[in-house]
Design an enzyme around this catalytic site. Structure first.
Site, PDB file in Angstrom:
ATOM      1  CG  ASP A  71       6.272 -11.865  11.880  1.00  0.00           C
ATOM      2  OD1 ASP A  71       7.260 -11.016  12.029  1.00  0.00           O
ATOM      3  OD2 ASP A  71       4.984 -11.476  12.127  1.00  0.00           O
ATOM      4  CB  SER A  94      -0.771   0.236   1.238  1.00  0.00           C
ATOM      5  OG  SER A  94      -1.827  -1.139   1.151  1.00  0.00           O
ATOM      6  CB  SER A 127       9.382  -5.200  -5.576  1.00  0.00           C
ATOM      7  OG  SER A 127       9.446  -3.569  -5.316  1.00  0.00           O
ATOM      8  CG  LEU A 128       4.457  -2.730  -6.667  1.00  0.00           C
ATOM      9  CD1 LEU A 128       3.924  -1.598  -6.846  1.00  0.00           C
ATOM     10  CD2 LEU A 128       3.701  -3.306  -5.187  1.00  0.00           C
ATOM     11  NE  ARG A 179      12.954  -2.436  -5.198  1.00  0.00           N
ATOM     12  CZ  ARG A 179      12.090  -1.757  -4.844  1.00  0.00           C
ATOM     13  NH1 ARG A 179      10.702  -1.923  -5.606  1.00  0.00           N
ATOM     14  NH2 ARG A 179      12.315  -0.799  -4.168  1.00  0.00           N
ATOM     15  CG  HIS A 189      14.782   4.962  -1.674  1.00  0.00           C
ATOM     16  ND1 HIS A 189      15.067   6.277  -1.725  1.00  0.00           N
ATOM     17  CD2 HIS A 189      14.102   4.413  -2.507  1.00  0.00           C
ATOM     18  CE1 HIS A 189      14.411   6.541  -2.989  1.00  0.00           C
ATOM     19  NE2 HIS A 189      13.773   5.596  -3.286  1.00  0.00           N
ATOM     20  CD  GLN A 202       6.055   7.445  -2.062  1.00  0.00           C
ATOM     21  OE1 GLN A 202       7.066   8.029  -2.821  1.00  0.00           O
ATOM     22  NE2 GLN A 202       5.933   7.848  -1.027  1.00  0.00           N
ATOM     23  N   GLY A 203       5.948   4.848  -6.747  1.00  0.00           N
ATOM     24  CA  GLY A 203       6.510   5.213  -7.913  1.00  0.00           C
ATOM     25  C   GLY A 203       5.588   4.150  -8.976  1.00  0.00           C
ATOM     26  CG  HIS A 216      13.034   1.678  -0.318  1.00  0.00           C
ATOM     27  ND1 HIS A 216      11.786   1.872   0.181  1.00  0.00           N
ATOM     28  CD2 HIS A 216      12.884   1.379  -1.568  1.00  0.00           C
ATOM     29  CE1 HIS A 216      10.957   2.106  -0.916  1.00  0.00           C
ATOM     30  NE2 HIS A 216      11.626   1.739  -2.104  1.00  0.00           N
ATOM     31  CD  GLU A 267      10.336   4.835  -9.944  1.00  0.00           C
ATOM     32  OE1 GLU A 267      10.275   5.181  -8.972  1.00  0.00           O
ATOM     33  OE2 GLU A 267       9.872   3.817 -10.190  1.00  0.00           O
ATOM     34  NE  ARG A 298      14.872   2.949  -5.641  1.00  0.00           N
ATOM     35  CZ  ARG A 298      13.592   2.287  -5.771  1.00  0.00           C
ATOM     36  NH1 ARG A 298      13.532   1.325  -5.017  1.00  0.00           N
ATOM     37  NH2 ARG A 298      12.843   3.019  -6.447  1.00  0.00           N
TER      38      ARG A 298
HETATM   39  C1  LIG Z   1       7.602   3.499   0.784  1.00  0.00           C
HETATM   40  C2  LIG Z   1       7.676   2.140  -0.278  1.00  0.00           C
HETATM   41  C3  LIG Z   1       7.641   2.506  -1.396  1.00  0.00           C
HETATM   42  C4  LIG Z   1       7.690   1.537  -2.584  1.00  0.00           C
HETATM   43  N1  LIG Z   1       7.571   1.892  -3.968  1.00  0.00           N
HETATM   44  C5  LIG Z   1       7.471   0.737  -4.793  1.00  0.00           C
HETATM   45  C6  LIG Z   1       7.196   1.282  -6.305  1.00  0.00           C
HETATM   46  O1  LIG Z   1       6.867   2.340  -6.483  1.00  0.00           O
HETATM   47  N2  LIG Z   1       7.324   0.146  -6.946  1.00  0.00           N
HETATM   48  C7  LIG Z   1       7.626  -1.286  -6.654  1.00  0.00           C
HETATM   49  O2  LIG Z   1       7.701  -2.252  -7.468  1.00  0.00           O
HETATM   50  N3  LIG Z   1       7.822  -1.552  -5.192  1.00  0.00           N
HETATM   51  C8  LIG Z   1       7.568  -0.523  -4.376  1.00  0.00           C
HETATM   52  N4  LIG Z   1       7.965  -0.719  -3.085  1.00  0.00           N
HETATM   53  C9  LIG Z   1       8.331  -2.171  -2.641  1.00  0.00           C
HETATM   54  C10 LIG Z   1       7.133  -3.008  -2.640  1.00  0.00           C
HETATM   55  O3  LIG Z   1       5.850  -2.211  -2.334  1.00  0.00           O
HETATM   56  C11 LIG Z   1       7.064  -4.183  -1.788  1.00  0.00           C
HETATM   57  O4  LIG Z   1       8.110  -4.874  -2.100  1.00  0.00           O
HETATM   58  C12 LIG Z   1       5.843  -4.969  -2.205  1.00  0.00           C
HETATM   59  O5  LIG Z   1       4.594  -4.183  -2.290  1.00  0.00           O
HETATM   60  C13 LIG Z   1       5.846  -6.121  -1.104  1.00  0.00           C
HETATM   61  O6  LIG Z   1       4.538  -6.745  -1.080  1.00  0.00           O
HETATM   62  P1  LIG Z   1       4.180  -7.940  -0.417  1.00  0.00           P
HETATM   63  O7  LIG Z   1       2.993  -8.591  -0.628  1.00  0.00           O
HETATM   64  O8  LIG Z   1       5.212  -9.133  -0.653  1.00  0.00           O
HETATM   65  O9  LIG Z   1       4.180  -7.815   1.152  1.00  0.00           O
HETATM   66  P2  LIG Z   1       3.394  -6.548   1.970  1.00  0.00           P
HETATM   67  O10 LIG Z   1       2.754  -5.756   0.915  1.00  0.00           O
HETATM   68  O11 LIG Z   1       4.322  -5.819   2.819  1.00  0.00           O
HETATM   69  O12 LIG Z   1       2.378  -7.340   2.594  1.00  0.00           O
HETATM   70  C14 LIG Z   1       2.779  -8.441   3.591  1.00  0.00           C
HETATM   71  C15 LIG Z   1       1.649  -8.854   4.456  1.00  0.00           C
HETATM   72  O13 LIG Z   1       1.970  -9.990   5.476  1.00  0.00           O
HETATM   73  C16 LIG Z   1       1.170  -9.781   6.627  1.00  0.00           C
HETATM   74  N5  LIG Z   1       2.026 -10.625   7.653  1.00  0.00           N
HETATM   75  C17 LIG Z   1       3.265 -10.497   8.102  1.00  0.00           C
HETATM   76  N6  LIG Z   1       3.329 -11.161   9.053  1.00  0.00           N
HETATM   77  C18 LIG Z   1       2.364 -11.740   9.315  1.00  0.00           C
HETATM   78  C19 LIG Z   1       2.012 -12.614  10.404  1.00  0.00           C
HETATM   79  N7  LIG Z   1       3.001 -12.984  11.123  1.00  0.00           N
HETATM   80  N8  LIG Z   1       0.645 -13.285  10.494  1.00  0.00           N
HETATM   81  C20 LIG Z   1      -0.138 -12.521  10.001  1.00  0.00           C
HETATM   82  N9  LIG Z   1      -0.076 -11.699   8.670  1.00  0.00           N
HETATM   83  C21 LIG Z   1       1.226 -11.429   8.691  1.00  0.00           C
HETATM   84  C22 LIG Z   1       1.021  -8.269   6.672  1.00  0.00           C
HETATM   85  O14 LIG Z   1       0.109  -8.095   7.725  1.00  0.00           O
HETATM   86  C23 LIG Z   1       0.906  -7.874   5.191  1.00  0.00           C
HETATM   87  O15 LIG Z   1      -0.568  -8.116   4.758  1.00  0.00           O
HETATM   88  C24 LIG Z   1       8.118   0.273  -2.226  1.00  0.00           C
HETATM   89  C25 LIG Z   1       8.039  -0.178  -0.882  1.00  0.00           C
HETATM   90  C26 LIG Z   1       7.888   0.927   0.245  1.00  0.00           C
HETATM   91  C27 LIG Z   1       8.027   0.692   1.561  1.00  0.00           C
END
Ligand SMILES: Cc1cc2nc3c(=O)[nH]c(=O)nc-3n(C[C@H](O)[C@H](O)[C@H](O)COP(=O)(O)OP(=O)(O)OC[C@H]3O[C@@H](n4cnc5c(N)ncnc54)[C@H](O)[C@@H]3O)c2cc1C
Length: 490
Positions: free
Chosen positions: A205, A43, A374-375, A369, A226, A46-47, A334, A114, A273
């Site tokens: 976790d 959530s 990563s999305l 990266r 970052h 941004q980019g 980051h 970017e 980066r």
């Molecule tokens: C500020 C910021 C900006 C970014 N901008 C970009 C961008 O522009 N483009 C891009 O490609 N990437 C970007 N990234 C990176 C990207 O957002 C993430 O790498 C990616 O969204 C991670 O997704 P995910 O589903 O793996 O984890 P997350 O989206 O972090 O979700 C993890 C989930 O696991 C759950 N969880 C964890 N541990 C437990 C537990 N023990 N029990 C139950 N639930 C648990 C959490 O509650 C959460 O729901 C950005 C990251 C950040 C922080």
């Protein structure tokens, strides 16, 4: 709630949600999120999402090349090939699910640039792309009759025998469930650092659970710092000043208000980066000051407000008007490139344990990266893992093993301080560049924390699970830094 599920998905970020959307409707699925469903790194993105949707002005080959260069050629080329070839269809798919990306005045998708990309190929929803994706995918997942969702539910997971056994803790309630398959989509590890852009949930976790199960963990010290976190002088809560601010022309300035990247790299502010972070630290040594700024105030204010509404508003709350003022910035943790090692179908080294998104190591990112990959990785490899689970779930009997959960639970609360101390250690031992002396000292201290946590008989709750996760993550990172090994198995 049932007692047995075919699949439990840990996580409601992009990887968890897209897994759910790609699992067969005949599988019974539970998806858990330890805090609000939308509180996660996804959530915060941004980019945008990098992918080659316009093959006239851009090419998948160029995306492949840029990804490999940013990753120091340490990437797994097979994984990168899959990412760039299959990614565009996943991006089209999420648009079908309702995700909206910004358009140009003539109705075409707007592609932004970017650092490290040779062409503008990043689709975005203003500067709140991740929130748009999570909200729209969540709406779709909520429509699936085979998927149950549990919010504010902390999971701890073990594997004994064939199946997975989960403790689920929601407030004062405590449940047990079993599953044949487990998808770790539990996100990154940012909260192992004092300065991070990551969400509160990013405590590693899933990586710690997988490690305890005996899964191979790879390249956990491949951490992206970052260069431009907002340098908040008052609290350690920072937020990201997206790379696309530099992509749109912002200058990076030192304490004297001078641009300095030309001294170090011909790509200037848009070098990858890790490179920019590294040279900020070098410039800090040269000037003796840790004050750095981004300046985009020379651009049209309306353009800035419209292009970066979220950053603009966040900064206003801090008393900074980016249409007029310089933005104070400093490097921060980051992103994690390493994680639970998986094959090209998201399978870990443990039978029926899958991982996707930031907690996984597909090898796509190498040691750094490329922005906005990563999305895309979360989409491509969670879909592939879901398809593999669909295929395999046809092949074995559906009898469930009963989990062996201890009846007498410990009640003593975990003492505070483990998480904060771990962060302090990591900040000293490995921030942008490793400090080997601090890493050695820190490693011994982390081992001591681990023993205290192991022998302490503490209540299973958020404090305990996160303290165990952060110390496990810190242990593996420092071990890799000190030994030069890139793989760790318990
Ligand atoms: C500020 C910021 C900006 C970014 N901008 C970009 C961008 O522009 N483009 C891009 O490609 N990437 C970007 N990234 C990176 C990207 O957002 C993430 O790498 C990616 O969204 C991670 O997704 P995910 O589903 O793996 O984890 P997350 O989206 O972090 O979700 C993890 C989930 O696991 C759950 N969880 C964890 N541990 C437990 C537990 N023990 N029990 C139950 N639930 C648990 C959490 O509650 C959460 O729901 C950005 C990251 C950040 C922080």
């Amino acid at each position: 709630m049932k007692k047995n599920y075919d699949v439990v998905i840990v996580g409601s970020g992009i990887a968890g949600l897209y897994t759910a959307l790609n699992l067969s409707p005949r599988l019974q699925v539970l998806l858990v999120s330890k805090r609000e469903l939308t509180l996660n790194n996804s959530s915060l993105a941004q980019g945008g999402v990098a992918s080659v949707l316009d093959t006239v002005h851009d090419s998948k080959e160029a995306h492949f090349r840029d990804t490999m260069i940013a990753g120091g050629q340490k990437n797994n080329p097979d994984a990168v090939r899959i990412l760039v070839e299959e990614g565009p269809d996943d991006v089209r798919k999420i648009m079908e699910y309702g995700v909206e990306f910004d358009k140009t005045p003539d109705g075409k998708l707007h592609y932004t640039l970017e650092g490290g990309h040779s062409k503008p190929r990043i689709v975005h929803h203003k500067d709140a792309t991740g929130r748009e994706i999570v909200e729209k995918l969540l709406l779709q997942v909520k429509k699936l009759p085979n998927v149950e969702i549990m919010e504010h539910t902390l999971t701890a997971c073990v594997k004994k025998g064939k199946d997975f056994h989960f403790d689920l803790i929601r407030g004062e309630e405590h449940f047990h469930v079993n599953s044949h398959f487990c998808m770790m989509a539990s996100g990154g590890i940012g909260r192992v650092y004092e300065y991070t852009t990551n969400s509160k949930i990013a405590t590693g976790d899933g990586i710690a659970f997988a490690y305890e199960m005996g899964a191979k963990i790879k390249n956990l010290h491949y951490i992206q710092f970052h260069p431009t976190g907002f340098a908040n002088k008052l609290t350690r809560e920072t937020f990201l000043i997206s790379e696309s601010v530099r992509g749109e022309g912002a200058y990076l300035l030192n304490c004297h208000g001078e641009r300095f990247m030309q001294k170090y790299d011909s790509r200037l502010e848009l070098a990858p980066r890790d490179v920019v972070s590294h040279f900020i630290m070098k410039e800090e040594k040269a000037t003796g000051s840790n004050e750095f700024f981004l300046d985009i105030s020379y651009k049209d204010p309306e353009f800035i407000k419209n292009r970066f509404p979220m950053i603009y508003q966040n900064l206003l709350k801090e008393g900074i008007d980016m249409t007029k003022d310089k933005i104070p910035v400093y490097p921060c943790h980051h992103y994690l490139m390493g994680g639970i090692d998986v094959d090209l179908n998201g399978k870990t080294s443990i039978d029926r344990l899958y991982a996707a998104g930031e907690c996984s190591h597909t090898g796509v990112h190498g040691n750094n990266r490329l922005a906005s990959n990563s999305l895309l990785e979360g989409l491509v490899f969670s879909r592939r893992a879901a398809k593999e689970i669909n295929r395999l779930s046809d092949l074995f009997d559906q009898e469930f093993e009963e989990g062996s959960f201890p009846e007498d639970r410990y009640t003593e609360p975990c003492p505070h301080g483990f998480r904060t101390e771990t962060r302090n250690i990591m900040q000293r031992a490995y921030f942008v560049n490793p400090n080997l002396e601090e890493a050695r000292k820190g490693f011994e201290e982390i081992k001591r924390f681990q023993q205290l946590l192991e022998n302490g008989h503490y209540r299973l709750d958020m404090d305990y699970v996160e303290a165990k996760s952060l110390t496990t993550v810190a242990y593996i990172i420092l071990k890799e830094v000190l030994t030069g090994q890139d793989e760790t198995v318990k």
